[in-house]
Write a protein that holds these residues in place. Structure first.
Motif, PDB file in Angstrom:
ATOM      1  N   LEU A   9       0.812  -1.218   0.000  1.00 15.67           N
ATOM      2  CA  LEU A   9       0.000   0.000   0.000  1.00 15.67           C
ATOM      3  C   LEU A   9       0.843   1.265   0.000  1.00 15.67           C
ATOM      4  O   LEU A   9       0.340   2.349  -0.272  1.00 15.67           O
ATOM      5  N   ALA A  10       2.132   1.136   0.302  1.00 12.17           N
ATOM      6  CA  ALA A  10       3.007   2.315   0.282  1.00 12.17           C
ATOM      7  C   ALA A  10       3.241   2.828  -1.130  1.00 12.17           C
ATOM      8  O   ALA A  10       3.561   4.004  -1.321  1.00 12.17           O
ATOM      9  N   THR A  11       3.081   1.959  -2.128  1.00 14.75           N
ATOM     10  CA  THR A  11       3.320   2.362  -3.522  1.00 14.75           C
ATOM     11  C   THR A  11       2.162   2.027  -4.454  1.00 14.75           C
ATOM     12  O   THR A  11       2.199   2.397  -5.615  1.00 14.75           O
ATOM     13  N   ARG A  12       1.141   1.325  -3.951  1.00 17.47           N
ATOM     14  CA  ARG A  12       0.020   0.923  -4.799  1.00 17.47           C
ATOM     15  C   ARG A  12      -1.302   1.402  -4.193  1.00 17.47           C
ATOM     16  O   ARG A  12      -2.008   0.656  -3.506  1.00 17.47           O
ATOM     17  N   PRO A  13      -1.676   2.666  -4.402  1.00 18.63           N
ATOM     18  CA  PRO A  13      -2.939   3.169  -3.845  1.00 18.63           C
ATOM     19  C   PRO A  13      -4.171   2.484  -4.419  1.00 18.63           C
ATOM     20  O   PRO A  13      -5.242   2.539  -3.809  1.00 18.63           O
ATOM     21  N   ASP A  14      -4.062   1.851  -5.580  1.00 18.03           N
ATOM     22  CA  ASP A  14      -5.213   1.176  -6.161  1.00 18.03           C
ATOM     23  C   ASP A  14      -5.624  -0.059  -5.361  1.00 18.03           C
ATOM     24  O   ASP A  14      -6.733  -0.580  -5.536  1.00 18.03           O
ATOM     25  N   LEU A  15      -4.748  -0.538  -4.464  1.00 18.38           N
ATOM     26  CA  LEU A  15      -5.057  -1.703  -3.635  1.00 18.38           C
ATOM     27  C   LEU A  15      -5.613  -1.323  -2.267  1.00 18.38           C
ATOM     28  O   LEU A  15      -5.989  -2.213  -1.491  1.00 18.38           O
ATOM     29  N   ALA A  16      -5.691  -0.048  -1.958  1.00 18.53           N
ATOM     30  CA  ALA A  16      -6.004   0.391  -0.597  1.00 18.53           C
ATOM     31  C   ALA A  16      -7.362  -0.108  -0.123  1.00 18.53           C
ATOM     32  O   ALA A  16      -7.480  -0.671   0.968  1.00 18.53           O
ATOM     33  N   PHE A  17      -8.401   0.081  -0.924  1.00 19.11           N
ATOM     34  CA  PHE A  17      -9.737  -0.303  -0.461  1.00 19.11           C
ATOM     35  C   PHE A  17      -9.864  -1.809  -0.279  1.00 19.11           C
ATOM     36  O   PHE A  17     -10.349  -2.284   0.758  1.00 19.11           O
ATOM     37  N   SER A  18      -9.431  -2.575  -1.259  1.00 22.84           N
ATOM     38  CA  SER A  18      -9.606  -4.025  -1.202  1.00 22.84           C
ATOM     39  C   SER A  18      -8.791  -4.652  -0.077  1.00 22.84           C
ATOM     40  O   SER A  18      -9.278  -5.525   0.658  1.00 22.84           O
ATOM     41  N   VAL A  19      -7.554  -4.209   0.098  1.00 25.36           N
ATOM     42  CA  VAL A  19      -6.704  -4.773   1.150  1.00 25.36           C
ATOM     43  C   VAL A  19      -7.224  -4.388   2.532  1.00 25.36           C
ATOM     44  O   VAL A  19      -7.283  -5.222   3.450  1.00 25.36           O
ATOM     45  N   CYS A  20      -7.623  -3.134   2.701  1.00 20.42           N
ATOM     46  CA  CYS A  20      -8.153  -2.704   3.999  1.00 20.42           C
ATOM     47  C   CYS A  20      -9.479  -3.395   4.305  1.00 20.42           C
ATOM     48  O   CYS A  20      -9.809  -3.625   5.478  1.00 20.42           O
ATOM     49  N   LEU A  21     -10.233  -3.742   3.270  1.00 24.48           N
ATOM     50  CA  LEU A  21     -11.502  -4.437   3.482  1.00 24.48           C
ATOM     51  C   LEU A  21     -11.283  -5.850   4.015  1.00 24.48           C
ATOM     52  O   LEU A  21     -11.908  -6.264   5.002  1.00 24.48           O
ATOM     53  N   VAL A  22     -10.383  -6.603   3.384  1.00 25.02           N
ATOM     54  CA  VAL A  22     -10.140  -7.977   3.852  1.00 25.02           C
ATOM     55  C   VAL A  22      -9.399  -7.985   5.187  1.00 25.02           C
ATOM     56  O   VAL A  22      -9.495  -8.956   5.944  1.00 25.02           O
ATOM     57  N   ALA A  23      -8.667  -6.902   5.497  1.00 23.01           N
ATOM     58  CA  ALA A  23      -7.936  -6.853   6.766  1.00 23.01           C
ATOM     59  C   ALA A  23      -8.877  -6.782   7.964  1.00 23.01           C
ATOM     60  O   ALA A  23      -8.478  -7.116   9.082  1.00 23.01           O
ATOM     61  N   ARG A  24     -10.131  -6.376   7.739  1.00 26.87           N
ATOM     62  CA  ARG A  24     -11.086  -6.302   8.845  1.00 26.87           C
ATOM     63  C   ARG A  24     -11.487  -7.684   9.357  1.00 26.87           C
ATOM     64  O   ARG A  24     -12.004  -7.803  10.461  1.00 26.87           O
TER      65      ARG A  24
END
Length: 220
Positions: A9-24
């Motif tokens: 996520l430090a270099t790929r903002p396009d992954l922010a929503f999906s990764v933060c969603l599964v992290a929940r």
């Protein structure tokens, strides 16, 4: 797997929503969450050459986008806030985060998202001021909700805003002092839309390009 994806996520903002969603759901994941992570990995495998390439002399103005969905989490009905800040044509700061309270309207959800964006905008502006010793200009944050923009300028409490927690109303002071300026934009132009909800492929690709992500082939 999610822990490894968090580093990207430090270099790929396009992954922010999906990764933060599964992290929940890392505490008690199920098969559907495993399938979601594998889908992210498949997307990542097909876009390994994507990244942010910062060029000198491509503008130095700090501009932000703020957005929120409404009651997107089906478990507790909390909304998701997202922001993207760009200098020139490249994203330098982004976030996708579930809001701390349950909101009662889209106006309240957007207002809370704008307040969080304002915090980040002020912090980034101070860093830029310390780097090149220039005067901090008014920070423009684009929002696609007209009611939240009016609420940031209207100091009169009314039925739509009287229940909003006091800690979010500091946005009014920033707007009054000229530190933050909320400007309306259409949903089609809202870059932070990619941080708050699943999008169609066309909308996702358009917002990904607007944030400045490009492939190595284009650079070379």
């Amino acid at each position: 797997m999610v822990g490894c994806l968090m580093y990207l996520l430090a270099t790929r903002p396009d992954l922010a929503f999906s990764v933060c969603l599964v992290a929940r759901y890392m505490e008690r994941p199920t098969e559907i969450h495993m399938a979601a992570v594998k889908r992210i990995l498949r997307y990542l495998k097909g876009t390994t050459s994507y990244g942010l390439w910062y060029e000198r002399g491509k503008g130095d103005e700090l501009v932000g986008w703020s957005d929120s969905d409404y009651a997107g989490d089906i478990d507790d009905r909390r909304s998701t806030s997202g922001y993207v800040f760009m200098i020139g044509t490249k994203a330098v700061s982004w976030s996708s985060k579930k809001q701390p309270i349950v909101t009662l309207s889209t106006t309240e959800a957007e207002f809370i998202a704008a307040a969080g964006s304002a915090c980040q905008g002020v912090w980034l502006s101070r860093i830029l001021t310390a780097i090149d010793a220039r005067k901090g200009n008014c920070i423009t944050i684009y929002c696609d909700n007209s009611s939240s923009i009016k609420l940031s300028k209207n100091l009169v409490m009314h039925g739509r805003s009287k229940h909003i927690d006091v800690r979010f109303h500091f946005l009014r002071d920033l707007t009054k002092e000229g530190i933050i300026q909320l400007v309306h934009c259409s949903s089609f132009e809202q870059v932070a839309d990619i941080m708050t909800k699943p999008l169609s492929f066309d909308s996702f690709s358009r917002n990904r390009d607007k944030m400045g992500l490009c492939t190595l082939e284009l650079i070379n």
